[in-house]
Write an enzyme that holds these catalytic residues in place. Structure first.
Site, PDB file in Angstrom:
ATOM      1  N   ASP A   1       0.825  -1.215   0.000  1.00 30.63           N
ATOM      2  CA  ASP A   1       0.000   0.000   0.000  1.00 30.63           C
ATOM      3  C   ASP A   1       0.859   1.266   0.000  1.00 30.63           C
ATOM      4  O   ASP A   1       0.374   2.356  -0.293  1.00 30.63           O
ATOM      5  CB  ASP A   1      -0.971   0.008   1.200  1.00 30.63           C
ATOM      6  CG  ASP A   1      -0.303  -0.082   2.575  1.00 30.63           C
ATOM      7  OD1 ASP A   1       0.931  -0.152   2.638  1.00 30.63           O
ATOM      8  OD2 ASP A   1      -1.037  -0.064   3.582  1.00 30.63           O
ATOM      9  N   GLU A   2       2.141   1.126   0.358  1.00 28.11           N
ATOM     10  CA  GLU A   2       2.993   2.325   0.466  1.00 28.11           C
ATOM     11  C   GLU A   2       3.204   3.017  -0.877  1.00 28.11           C
ATOM     12  O   GLU A   2       3.607   4.177  -0.914  1.00 28.11           O
ATOM     13  CB  GLU A   2       4.345   1.964   1.087  1.00 28.11           C
ATOM     14  CG  GLU A   2       4.188   1.397   2.479  1.00 28.11           C
ATOM     15  CD  GLU A   2       5.456   1.462   3.327  1.00 28.11           C
ATOM     16  OE1 GLU A   2       6.407   2.160   2.945  1.00 28.11           O
ATOM     17  OE2 GLU A   2       5.472   0.799   4.374  1.00 28.11           O
TER      18      GLU A   2
ATOM     19  N   TYR B   1      12.090   2.997  -0.264  1.00 33.07           N
ATOM     20  CA  TYR B   1      11.454   1.678  -0.374  1.00 33.07           C
ATOM     21  C   TYR B   1      10.199   1.757  -1.241  1.00 33.07           C
ATOM     22  O   TYR B   1      10.048   1.004  -2.210  1.00 33.07           O
ATOM     23  CB  TYR B   1      11.097   1.137   1.028  1.00 33.07           C
ATOM     24  CG  TYR B   1      10.097  -0.005   0.998  1.00 33.07           C
ATOM     25  CD1 TYR B   1      10.446  -1.261   0.504  1.00 33.07           C
ATOM     26  CD2 TYR B   1       8.781   0.174   1.449  1.00 33.07           C
ATOM     27  CE1 TYR B   1       9.519  -2.305   0.461  1.00 33.07           C
ATOM     28  CE2 TYR B   1       7.857  -0.858   1.414  1.00 33.07           C
ATOM     29  CZ  TYR B   1       8.229  -2.093   0.920  1.00 33.07           C
ATOM     30  OH  TYR B   1       7.312  -3.120   0.868  1.00 33.07           O
TER      31      TYR B   1
HETATM   32  P1  NAD Z   1      11.089 -10.056   4.123  1.00 29.35           P
HETATM   33  O1  NAD Z   1      12.098  -8.963   4.189  1.00 29.35           O
HETATM   34  O2  NAD Z   1      10.691 -10.757   5.379  1.00 29.35           O
HETATM   35  O3  NAD Z   1      11.570 -11.188   3.112  1.00 29.35           O
HETATM   36  C1  NAD Z   1      12.148 -10.908   1.884  1.00 29.35           C
HETATM   37  C2  NAD Z   1      12.704 -12.204   1.319  1.00 29.35           C
HETATM   38  O4  NAD Z   1      13.257 -11.915   0.029  1.00 29.35           O
HETATM   39  C3  NAD Z   1      13.814 -12.813   2.163  1.00 29.35           C
HETATM   40  O5  NAD Z   1      13.635 -14.201   2.279  1.00 29.35           O
HETATM   41  C4  NAD Z   1      15.073 -12.499   1.373  1.00 29.35           C
HETATM   42  O6  NAD Z   1      16.116 -13.436   1.567  1.00 29.35           O
HETATM   43  C5  NAD Z   1      14.562 -12.509  -0.055  1.00 29.35           C
HETATM   44  N1  NAD Z   1      15.374 -11.692  -0.958  1.00 29.35           N
HETATM   45  C6  NAD Z   1      15.811 -10.418  -0.751  1.00 29.35           C
HETATM   46  N2  NAD Z   1      16.568 -10.014  -1.789  1.00 29.35           N
HETATM   47  C7  NAD Z   1      16.593 -11.047  -2.672  1.00 29.35           C
HETATM   48  C8  NAD Z   1      17.214 -11.231  -3.928  1.00 29.35           C
HETATM   49  N3  NAD Z   1      17.974 -10.278  -4.495  1.00 29.35           N
HETATM   50  N4  NAD Z   1      17.010 -12.387  -4.585  1.00 29.35           N
HETATM   51  C9  NAD Z   1      16.240 -13.376  -4.028  1.00 29.35           C
HETATM   52  N5  NAD Z   1      15.680 -13.264  -2.817  1.00 29.35           N
HETATM   53  C10 NAD Z   1      15.845 -12.102  -2.143  1.00 29.35           C
HETATM   54  O7  NAD Z   1       9.844  -9.418   3.392  1.00 29.35           O
HETATM   55  P2  NAD Z   1       8.275  -9.594   3.688  1.00 29.35           P
HETATM   56  O8  NAD Z   1       7.893  -8.672   4.760  1.00 29.35           O
HETATM   57  O9  NAD Z   1       7.949 -11.029   3.780  1.00 29.35           O
HETATM   58  O10 NAD Z   1       7.687  -8.996   2.316  1.00 29.35           O
HETATM   59  C11 NAD Z   1       7.560  -9.828   1.165  1.00 29.35           C
HETATM   60  C12 NAD Z   1       7.008  -9.007   0.017  1.00 29.35           C
HETATM   61  O11 NAD Z   1       5.752  -8.460   0.380  1.00 29.35           O
HETATM   62  C13 NAD Z   1       7.876  -7.810  -0.368  1.00 29.35           C
HETATM   63  O12 NAD Z   1       7.851  -7.686  -1.755  1.00 29.35           O
HETATM   64  C14 NAD Z   1       7.208  -6.623   0.312  1.00 29.35           C
HETATM   65  O13 NAD Z   1       7.439  -5.433  -0.417  1.00 29.35           O
HETATM   66  C15 NAD Z   1       5.749  -7.045   0.246  1.00 29.35           C
HETATM   67  N6  NAD Z   1       4.880  -6.513   1.316  1.00 29.35           N
HETATM   68  C16 NAD Z   1       5.253  -6.641   2.633  1.00 29.35           C
HETATM   69  C17 NAD Z   1       4.372  -6.201   3.627  1.00 29.35           C
HETATM   70  C18 NAD Z   1       4.713  -6.331   5.090  1.00 29.35           C
HETATM   71  O14 NAD Z   1       3.975  -5.790   5.937  1.00 29.35           O
HETATM   72  N7  NAD Z   1       5.765  -7.035   5.477  1.00 29.35           N
HETATM   73  C19 NAD Z   1       3.154  -5.617   3.268  1.00 29.35           C
HETATM   74  C20 NAD Z   1       2.835  -5.489   1.904  1.00 29.35           C
HETATM   75  C21 NAD Z   1       3.701  -5.962   0.940  1.00 29.35           C
HETATM   76  O1  DAU Z   2       2.335  -0.940   4.612  1.00 30.16           O
HETATM   77  C1  DAU Z   2       3.018  -2.059   4.168  1.00 30.16           C
HETATM   78  C2  DAU Z   2       4.463  -1.977   4.598  1.00 30.16           C
HETATM   79  O2  DAU Z   2       4.495  -2.210   6.002  1.00 30.16           O
HETATM   80  C3  DAU Z   2       5.347  -2.959   3.865  1.00 30.16           C
HETATM   81  O3  DAU Z   2       5.355  -2.661   2.500  1.00 30.16           O
HETATM   82  C4  DAU Z   2       6.779  -2.927   4.421  1.00 30.16           C
HETATM   83  O4  DAU Z   2       7.563  -3.924   3.799  1.00 30.16           O
HETATM   84  C5  DAU Z   2       6.717  -3.180   5.916  1.00 30.16           C
HETATM   85  O5  DAU Z   2       8.015  -3.072   6.475  1.00 30.16           O
HETATM   86  C6  DAU Z   2       5.774  -2.197   6.600  1.00 30.16           C
HETATM   87  O6  DAU Z   2       6.313  -0.852   6.582  1.00 30.16           O
HETATM   88  P1  DAU Z   2       6.229   0.122   7.848  1.00 30.16           P
HETATM   89  O7  DAU Z   2       7.297   1.129   7.744  1.00 30.16           O
HETATM   90  O8  DAU Z   2       4.835   0.604   8.036  1.00 30.16           O
HETATM   91  O9  DAU Z   2       6.530  -0.942   9.037  1.00 30.16           O
HETATM   92  P2  DAU Z   2       7.427  -0.858  10.352  1.00 30.16           P
HETATM   93  O10 DAU Z   2       7.125  -2.057  11.178  1.00 30.16           O
HETATM   94  O11 DAU Z   2       8.855  -0.537  10.060  1.00 30.16           O
HETATM   95  O12 DAU Z   2       6.816   0.416  11.103  1.00 30.16           O
HETATM   96  C7  DAU Z   2       5.448   0.478  11.467  1.00 30.16           C
HETATM   97  C8  DAU Z   2       5.198   1.853  12.076  1.00 30.16           C
HETATM   98  O13 DAU Z   2       5.897   1.931  13.338  1.00 30.16           O
HETATM   99  C9  DAU Z   2       5.745   3.004  11.248  1.00 30.16           C
HETATM  100  O14 DAU Z   2       4.867   4.116  11.366  1.00 30.16           O
HETATM  101  C10 DAU Z   2       7.089   3.325  11.887  1.00 30.16           C
HETATM  102  C11 DAU Z   2       6.858   2.992  13.342  1.00 30.16           C
HETATM  103  N1  DAU Z   2       8.040   2.494  14.093  1.00 30.16           N
HETATM  104  C12 DAU Z   2       8.753   1.473  13.543  1.00 30.16           C
HETATM  105  C13 DAU Z   2       9.854   0.977  14.200  1.00 30.16           C
HETATM  106  C14 DAU Z   2      10.675  -0.139  13.578  1.00 30.16           C
HETATM  107  C15 DAU Z   2       8.342   3.017  15.345  1.00 30.16           C
HETATM  108  O15 DAU Z   2       7.669   3.927  15.845  1.00 30.16           O
HETATM  109  N2  DAU Z   2       9.433   2.506  15.994  1.00 30.16           N
HETATM  110  C16 DAU Z   2      10.208   1.514  15.476  1.00 30.16           C
HETATM  111  O16 DAU Z   2      11.211   1.095  16.119  1.00 30.16           O
END
Ligand code: NAD
Ligand code: DAU
Length: 351
Positions: free
Chosen positions: A136-137, A160
């Protein structure tokens, strides 16, 4: 050798969301071969998949999406017909420190995969799909009201989210130019087991457990829309199988929390689990310097997904956050290995 109905390449399958998706597909579809292609960066952890690593329809391939030859080899060796692409650098704070790796992995890596699809698959690609997992970002930041819909213009504000928006554009460009069948979904913040403890929820669980400060950026009033990771994996499954080709779906939990309210709730849950007096863990809350360019509010309108594909999250936040806390408390060895870095010893020994 067994003839599989589909050979699905999942990139980033050793990460947080990827490992939940791999488990779901391996268990639910024995007729599919699931090939987990992951570079095992700091965010990849094969421990996440110990329970299914010997399944006959599962393969792990260590490979990097930034390497064209790694991608070509996996296409050659596994007769790939579909891709669900999750591999990415995923942490906003790291993108502020070092944007270049986000360009390399999230943009160039995605284009490398798209190029290999065009090269290895035959037009009109009738049995192929490139499904891109996005965030969603890409839509930027909301004020107090409103929601992101699939029509909201991209307005990314961090390195990002800029890299993810760029990769979404390339997916759409390949769909238009080469008629590659694609799907994109943009999901809100996920939480649940196996999330790397650099992200807000697991970081706070770990710090509460160890009586360490809970860093809240700025005033803690930024809002995120939280979804349980298994609900996200189930949405991906639905979109993969029944979503309209060449279209986008938003996925979200209709579950908005300010960061401070979320951390207060976590403190209350943890106090009760750890047998601490109410209010004990909240004393660890420490306001720190704000994230640069910190997006204020994300909120997803998932109506299209609900209406067209009848998806709805199964987990309530109340149950999801409790089972997440339980998981981290019951899996001390997972958390300990990740925090100490020893989880990478296994990767080095094996791959
Ligand atoms: P994560 O950081 O936990 O995992 C990323 C994975 O990708 C890891 O296993 C890493 O080893 C692998 N990777 C990184 N670089 C690579 C490369 N060059 N080649 C092959 N593998 C590689 O990420 P996540 O939180 O599980 O997110 C997964 C996907 O979902 C991402 O594309 C992220 O943008 C998207 N996403 C995440 C969230 C969230 O809240 N975490 C929300 C919406 C979308
Ligand atoms: O919205 C989807 C995204 O959510 C994904 O695309 C990203 O991969 C995932 O990392 C996540 O991004 P955020 O930046 O929202 O997540 P994060 O857990 O880093 O932070 C959540 C909120 O908390 C954000 O407003 C920043 C704040 N924060 C985060 C950290 C790590 C703090 O206040 N303190 C902290 O130490």
């Amino acid at each position: 050798m067994k003839d599989f109905k589909k050979n699905i390449l999942i990139t980033g399958g050793a990460g947080f969301i990827g490992s939940h998706l791999v488990r779901l597909l391996v268990n639910k579809y024995p007729e599919y071969r699931i090939i987990n292609f992951d570079a095992l960066t700091y965010a990849g952890n094969l421990e996440n998949l110990r329970d299914i690593e010997n399944a006959s329809n599962y393969e792990f391939v260590k490979g990097n999406i930034c390497s064209v030859s790694d991608i070509e080899n996996v296409f050659k060796n596994f007769n790939i017909d579909s891709i669900i692409h999750l591999a990415a650098e995923s942490h906003v704070d790291r993108s502020i420190e070092n944007p270049n790796i986000f360009v390399e992995t999230n943009i160039i890596g995605t284009v490398n995969l798209l190029n290999s699809c065009i090269k290895n698959w035959e037009a009109p690609f009738s049995s192929n799909l490139f499904y891109h997992i996005s965030t969603d970002e890409v839509y930027g930041s909301l004020g107090d009201t409103g929601f992101f819909t699939e029509e909201t213009s991209y307005d990314p504000k961090s390195p990002y989210s800029a890299s993810k928006a760029a990769s979404n554009h390339f997916v759409r460009a390949f769909s238009n130019t080469y008629k590659l069948p694609t799907k994109i979904s943009n999901c809100s913040n996920n939480y649940g087991p196996n999330q790397f403890p650099e992200k807000l929820i697991p970081l706070c669980i770990n710090n509460i457990k160890n009586n360490k400060p809970l860093p809240i950026y700025g005033e803690g009033l930024n809002i995120r829309d939280w979804l349980y990771v298994v609900d996200h994996a189930e949405a991906i499954d639905k979109i993969f199988h029944t979503g309209t080709l060449n279209s986008t779906y938003n996925i979200g939990g209709l579950n908005e929390w300010t960061n401070i309210a979320l951390v207060m709730e976590l403190c209350a849950v943890m106090d009760s689990k750890l047998g601490r007096a109410p209010g004990t863990s909240a004393k660890l809350i420490t306001y720190v310097e704000d994230r640069k360019g910190h997006d204020m509010r994300y909120a997803i309108d998932a109506d299209k997904l609900t209406r067209e594909l009848k998806w709805a999250p199964k987990e309530t936040f109340e149950t999801g956050i409790r089972s997440t806390v339980n998981w981290y408390l019951e899996n001390e060895s997972w958390l300990g290995a990740v925090v100490s870095g020893s989880y990478q010893d296994y990767h080095q020994k094996m791959y």
